[in-house]
Design an enzyme around this catalytic site. Sequence first.
Site, PDB file in Angstrom:
ATOM      1  N   ASP A 118      -3.365   4.192   3.034  1.00  0.00           N
ATOM      2  CA  ASP A 118      -3.705   4.163   1.610  1.00  0.00           C
ATOM      3  C   ASP A 118      -5.020   4.916   1.385  1.00  0.00           C
ATOM      4  O   ASP A 118      -5.186   6.021   1.891  1.00  0.00           O
ATOM      5  CB  ASP A 118      -3.769   2.706   1.128  1.00  0.00           C
ATOM      6  CG  ASP A 118      -3.860   2.550  -0.372  1.00  0.00           C
ATOM      7  OD1 ASP A 118      -2.804   2.553  -1.034  1.00  0.00           O
ATOM      8  OD2 ASP A 118      -4.989   2.433  -0.880  1.00  0.00           O
ATOM      9  N   TRP A 119      -5.980   4.347   0.641  1.00  0.00           N
ATOM     10  CA  TRP A 119      -7.239   5.032   0.397  1.00  0.00           C
ATOM     11  C   TRP A 119      -8.056   5.237   1.679  1.00  0.00           C
ATOM     12  O   TRP A 119      -8.930   6.089   1.726  1.00  0.00           O
ATOM     13  CB  TRP A 119      -8.074   4.286  -0.645  1.00  0.00           C
ATOM     14  CG  TRP A 119      -7.999   4.942  -1.994  1.00  0.00           C
ATOM     15  CD1 TRP A 119      -7.184   4.612  -3.040  1.00  0.00           C
ATOM     16  CD2 TRP A 119      -8.760   6.076  -2.436  1.00  0.00           C
ATOM     17  NE1 TRP A 119      -7.387   5.460  -4.096  1.00  0.00           N
ATOM     18  CE2 TRP A 119      -8.356   6.366  -3.763  1.00  0.00           C
ATOM     19  CE3 TRP A 119      -9.741   6.868  -1.854  1.00  0.00           C
ATOM     20  CZ2 TRP A 119      -8.896   7.413  -4.497  1.00  0.00           C
ATOM     21  CZ3 TRP A 119     -10.284   7.915  -2.590  1.00  0.00           C
ATOM     22  CH2 TRP A 119      -9.861   8.178  -3.893  1.00  0.00           C
ATOM     23  N   TRP A 159       1.341   2.146 -11.247  1.00  0.00           N
ATOM     24  CA  TRP A 159       0.262   1.399 -10.597  1.00  0.00           C
ATOM     25  C   TRP A 159      -1.102   1.768 -11.188  1.00  0.00           C
ATOM     26  O   TRP A 159      -1.947   0.904 -11.442  1.00  0.00           O
ATOM     27  CB  TRP A 159       0.315   1.666  -9.096  1.00  0.00           C
ATOM     28  CG  TRP A 159      -0.919   1.338  -8.329  1.00  0.00           C
ATOM     29  CD1 TRP A 159      -1.682   2.191  -7.603  1.00  0.00           C
ATOM     30  CD2 TRP A 159      -1.556   0.054  -8.200  1.00  0.00           C
ATOM     31  NE1 TRP A 159      -2.739   1.543  -7.034  1.00  0.00           N
ATOM     32  CE2 TRP A 159      -2.684   0.219  -7.383  1.00  0.00           C
ATOM     33  CE3 TRP A 159      -1.268  -1.213  -8.704  1.00  0.00           C
ATOM     34  CZ2 TRP A 159      -3.544  -0.834  -7.060  1.00  0.00           C
ATOM     35  CZ3 TRP A 159      -2.121  -2.273  -8.377  1.00  0.00           C
ATOM     36  CH2 TRP A 159      -3.229  -2.071  -7.566  1.00  0.00           C
ATOM     37  N   ASP A 245       7.967   1.987   1.768  1.00  0.00           N
ATOM     38  CA  ASP A 245       6.858   2.238   0.851  1.00  0.00           C
ATOM     39  C   ASP A 245       7.232   3.338  -0.137  1.00  0.00           C
ATOM     40  O   ASP A 245       7.316   4.514   0.235  1.00  0.00           O
ATOM     41  CB  ASP A 245       5.602   2.641   1.623  1.00  0.00           C
ATOM     42  CG  ASP A 245       4.412   2.855   0.708  1.00  0.00           C
ATOM     43  OD1 ASP A 245       4.451   2.372  -0.444  1.00  0.00           O
ATOM     44  OD2 ASP A 245       3.433   3.494   1.126  1.00  0.00           O
ATOM     45  N   HIS A 274       4.317  -1.294   1.767  1.00  0.00           N
ATOM     46  CA  HIS A 274       3.110  -0.464   1.717  1.00  0.00           C
ATOM     47  C   HIS A 274       2.069  -0.946   2.719  1.00  0.00           C
ATOM     48  O   HIS A 274       1.430  -0.145   3.400  1.00  0.00           O
ATOM     49  CB  HIS A 274       2.539  -0.482   0.295  1.00  0.00           C
ATOM     50  CG  HIS A 274       1.349   0.410   0.115  1.00  0.00           C
ATOM     51  ND1 HIS A 274       1.415   1.781   0.251  1.00  0.00           N
ATOM     52  CD2 HIS A 274       0.049   0.123  -0.190  1.00  0.00           C
ATOM     53  CE1 HIS A 274       0.220   2.308   0.031  1.00  0.00           C
ATOM     54  NE2 HIS A 274      -0.630   1.325  -0.235  1.00  0.00           N
TER      55      HIS A 274
END
Length: 296
Positions: A118-119, A159, A245, A274
Amino acid sequence: MDFVRTPESRFERLLDYPFEPHYVEVSGLQMHYVDEGPAEASPVLMMHGEPSWSYLYRHMIPICAAAGHRVIAPDLIGFGKSDKPTAIDDYSYQQHMDWMQSFLDQLDLTNVTLVCQDWGSLLGLRLAAENPDRFRAIVVGNGMLPTGDQKAPPAFKIWKNFALHSPWFPIARIINTGSFRKLGPDEMRAYDAPFPGKKYKAGARAFPRLVPMHPNDPASEANRNAWKVLERWEKPFLTTFSNGDPITRGGDAYMQKRIPGAKDQPHITLKGGHFLQEDSPVPFARAINDLLATFS
């Protein structure tokens, strides 16, 4: 910059999180990190994403540390035990990069294996590309380094709007929804622990809007420059994406084709949503250990 610090009492007796806290100061803010395993060993830098914290890696940290690696898992500013600026505008992509660069420099980390999702990938891949001499390998699960030149999936746009505009932003429920397995009440409490009130959630709400969505976004050019480095990256590059995901699906194949170091690596697809660290922590950690075993 106004910021808040989550009371330590919120983190008492968290399930499966026995790690001693460590802190470093970045730009006047306190940044927390887990540091487990032999201090003299080459570090494995596990970077979390949105809206989690180092608790996400709680099952993986002991497995990699037991294999003889030094495992470092920071809480990004705005998350976990790290300080949290209270205004959404206090957060930018570059500011997060500056905080992580300071962290990397102060700990003087070298021979690093990056593990990111993710980030953690948006920051970690940039960090590796901008400090290539410090990194020896990269492992990416459900992550990407977007430049805004590709169209974002519809799930991400939904999102982003939710994060910015919803009056209700339930951190633990978001993570539970993004996992295949159902989190228990103690795990839910742990994910909510850093955020006792609305003013603690500015960093979590800010992240989705910082993802480059257009070619002229503030971070687009820096990310394109990072890709120029990654397109020449010959060191091991392993993908460990999950099979469920909707946001990052297909990113593993894209990076395998574009990054030379991905050639002939034992890429795997793990079972999970995810947050694959929740769904497949053991095979994820073993994939890291297996990759690093090739260095010895």
